[in-house]
Design a protein around this motif. Structure first.
Motif, PDB file in Angstrom:
ATOM      1  N   ALA A  10     -16.252  21.188 -20.275  1.00 42.00           N
ATOM      2  CA  ALA A  10     -16.340  19.936 -21.029  1.00 42.00           C
ATOM      3  C   ALA A  10     -16.669  18.757 -20.115  1.00 42.00           C
ATOM      4  O   ALA A  10     -16.686  17.613 -20.556  1.00 42.00           O
ATOM      5  N   GLY A  11     -16.918  19.032 -18.840  1.00 38.93           N
ATOM      6  CA  GLY A  11     -17.156  17.966 -17.878  1.00 38.93           C
ATOM      7  C   GLY A  11     -18.567  17.406 -17.968  1.00 38.93           C
ATOM      8  O   GLY A  11     -19.450  17.971 -18.618  1.00 38.93           O
ATOM      9  N   SER A  12     -18.777  16.300 -17.270  1.00 37.95           N
ATOM     10  CA  SER A  12     -20.070  15.610 -17.395  1.00 37.95           C
ATOM     11  C   SER A  12     -21.207  16.401 -16.760  1.00 37.95           C
ATOM     12  O   SER A  12     -22.351  16.313 -17.223  1.00 37.95           O
ATOM     13  N   LEU A  13     -20.933  17.192 -15.727  1.00 33.87           N
ATOM     14  CA  LEU A  13     -22.024  17.935 -15.084  1.00 33.87           C
ATOM     15  C   LEU A  13     -22.640  18.929 -16.078  1.00 33.87           C
ATOM     16  O   LEU A  13     -23.864  19.047 -16.184  1.00 33.87           O
TER      17      LEU A  13
ATOM     18  N   GLY B 133     -18.010   9.371 -11.479  1.00 33.16           N
ATOM     19  CA  GLY B 133     -17.652  10.559 -10.706  1.00 33.16           C
ATOM     20  C   GLY B 133     -16.215  10.503 -10.235  1.00 33.16           C
ATOM     21  O   GLY B 133     -15.855  11.098  -9.218  1.00 33.16           O
ATOM     22  N   THR B 134     -15.370   9.774 -10.980  1.00 31.55           N
ATOM     23  CA  THR B 134     -14.005   9.522 -10.506  1.00 31.55           C
ATOM     24  C   THR B 134     -13.256  10.817 -10.177  1.00 31.55           C
ATOM     25  O   THR B 134     -12.810  11.016  -9.052  1.00 31.55           O
ATOM     26  N   PHE B 135     -13.141  11.698 -11.192  1.00 32.23           N
ATOM     27  CA  PHE B 135     -12.328  12.905 -11.000  1.00 32.23           C
ATOM     28  C   PHE B 135     -13.162  14.160 -11.189  1.00 32.23           C
ATOM     29  O   PHE B 135     -14.076  14.198 -12.012  1.00 32.23           O
ATOM     30  N   TRP B 136     -12.815  15.215 -10.451  1.00 36.74           N
ATOM     31  CA  TRP B 136     -13.440  16.512 -10.667  1.00 36.74           C
ATOM     32  C   TRP B 136     -12.797  17.216 -11.868  1.00 36.74           C
ATOM     33  O   TRP B 136     -13.471  17.811 -12.683  1.00 36.74           O
ATOM     34  N   SER B 137     -11.462  17.109 -11.981  1.00 33.95           N
ATOM     35  CA  SER B 137     -10.749  17.846 -13.035  1.00 33.95           C
ATOM     36  C   SER B 137      -9.711  16.941 -13.699  1.00 33.95           C
ATOM     37  O   SER B 137      -9.303  15.916 -13.143  1.00 33.95           O
TER      38      SER B 137
ATOM     39  N   ASP C  40      -6.224  10.041 -19.461  1.00 37.89           N
ATOM     40  CA  ASP C  40      -5.318   8.903 -19.604  1.00 37.89           C
ATOM     41  C   ASP C  40      -5.886   7.660 -18.920  1.00 37.89           C
ATOM     42  O   ASP C  40      -5.546   6.529 -19.265  1.00 37.89           O
ATOM     43  N   MET C  41      -6.734   7.884 -17.909  1.00 42.58           N
ATOM     44  CA  MET C  41      -7.309   6.770 -17.172  1.00 42.58           C
ATOM     45  C   MET C  41      -8.742   6.488 -17.627  1.00 42.58           C
ATOM     46  O   MET C  41      -9.467   5.729 -16.989  1.00 42.58           O
ATOM     47  N   ALA C  42      -9.125   7.131 -18.745  1.00 43.69           N
ATOM     48  CA  ALA C  42     -10.450   6.911 -19.348  1.00 43.69           C
ATOM     49  C   ALA C  42     -11.594   7.280 -18.398  1.00 43.69           C
ATOM     50  O   ALA C  42     -12.585   6.563 -18.275  1.00 43.69           O
ATOM     51  N   HIS C  43     -11.431   8.424 -17.740  1.00 39.25           N
ATOM     52  CA  HIS C  43     -12.523   8.962 -16.923  1.00 39.25           C
ATOM     53  C   HIS C  43     -12.742  10.429 -17.280  1.00 39.25           C
ATOM     54  O   HIS C  43     -11.839  11.255 -17.094  1.00 39.25           O
ATOM     55  N   VAL C  44     -13.913  10.744 -17.790  1.00 38.46           N
ATOM     56  CA  VAL C  44     -14.252  12.144 -18.062  1.00 38.46           C
ATOM     57  C   VAL C  44     -14.462  12.855 -16.728  1.00 38.46           C
ATOM     58  O   VAL C  44     -15.148  12.334 -15.849  1.00 38.46           O
ATOM     59  N   PRO C  45     -13.841  14.042 -16.539  1.00 36.30           N
ATOM     60  CA  PRO C  45     -14.044  14.719 -15.257  1.00 36.30           C
ATOM     61  C   PRO C  45     -15.462  15.257 -15.095  1.00 36.30           C
ATOM     62  O   PRO C  45     -16.188  15.417 -16.079  1.00 36.30           O
TER      63      PRO C  45
END
Ligand SMILES: [Zn+2]
Ligand SMILES: [Zn+2]
Length: 301
Positions: free
Chosen positions: A249-252, A219-223, A239-244
């Motif tokens: 296209a987000g995980s939710l 849950g690192t980033f929202w966008s 760039d930081m390897a975290h899917v928003p």
């Protein structure tokens, strides 16, 4: 089986020492909508087990142990922490190992690439090798379960799209072992909690989250442009390897079909608007049947 969230923030924590973003400012001011959070770590045990597995050793491990009584020592010297499993070698996941010294024997589960990145390039890690039996490294081979009978769980590392820790970029070749999700299975009941706190892409995500009864997810980033748009950095989430979390296209949206009974976002960066109780982003997450982790949250699916 039971997972206890010791720390629910991404690297930096909430508030982060050098950050005055909206969330950090609210947390610092004691606003009840934004609870302060320590850095990513989860304690897991099988039902009735007296021993625990830590997933990641955060820089906040000392205070995390101090405020969770089941992790307190039960003898003049000792610890109920039977093992520590590492999801990658990022400093917010491993610095706590250096705080868990005091000549205490510990077992660390890590892929070979994570182990090598830590101990073969850092003289400070020798504080964990004061005696030959101080740290037992147990290798996590991708896809092969390591049974921890003392804790009552088995741990399987599944390769996850990620990246090398920043401090190793250029020193070593990237490998599928650099970043893993952990499937933690109750050896008696078969129930499974999946911990996937750094997921760089949702391609093939079913392989990681399929069959989970409880899911603790990135849950690192929202966008994508959360740091850029606030003027806090130049790196995008990818760039930081975290899917928003948010967006089409987000995980939710993409994990809407996941069957896990408990679905929890953790490793939340201090800039993420879903940290604020009652915010539109939080309501969207909760409306979809997900939770936002806080320090002390229990997941016993
Ligand atoms: Zn992290
Ligand atoms: Zn901040």
């Amino acid at each position: 089986m039971r997972a206890h969230v010791l720390g629910s923030a991404a690297g930096g924590g909430l508030p982060q020492w050098n950050c005055a973003c909206d969330n950090c400012a609210l947390a610092r001011a004691g606003d009840p909508r934004v609870a302060p959070r320590t850095q990513d770590s989860i304690a897991v045990t099988a039902d009735d087990a007296r021993k625990w597995l830590l997933v990641n050793a955060s820089p906040d491990v000392r205070v995390q142990v101090a405020r969770f009584e089941p992790l307190w020592p039960r003898a003049a010297r000792g610890t109920p922490i039977a093992a520590i499993a590492l999801t990658n070698g990022d400093l917010d996941h491993v610095l706590g190992l250096l705080s868990l010294r005091e000549s205490q024997p510990i077992v660390v589960l890590a892929t070979e690439s994570v182990r090598a990145g830590l101990v073969e390039r850092n003289a400070m890690l020798r504080t964990l090798a004061r005696t030959s039996d101080q740290v037992t490294w147990r290798r996590l081979e991708l896809g092969r379960e390591v049974a921890l009978d003392e804790v009552g769980v088995g741990v399987t590392a599944v390769p996850a799209p990620g990246k090398l820790p920043v401090h190793l970029v250029g020193l070593t070749e990237p490998s599928p072992e650099d970043n893993v999700a952990l499937r933690v299975r109750d050896l008696a009941s078969g129930r499974t909690i999946v911990v996937a706190t750094a997921i760089g892409s949702l391609e093939g995500i079913e392989r990681i989250v399929g069959g989970a009864d409880g899911l603790l997810f990135d849950g690192t980033f929202w966008s994508e442009d959360e740091l850029v748009s606030r003027g806090l950095g130049r790196a995008r989430a990818r760039d930081m390897a975290h899917v928003p979390v948010g967006g089409d296209a987000g995980s939710l949206a993409r994990l809407a079909g996941v069957a896990a009974r408990r679905r929890v976002y953790t490793h939340v960066n201090n800039t993420n608007p879903m940290l604020v109780d009652g915010s539109p982003e939080r309501l969207q997450v909760e409306g979809a049947g997900w939770e936002v982790a806080f320090d002390g949250l229990e997941v016993a699916p």
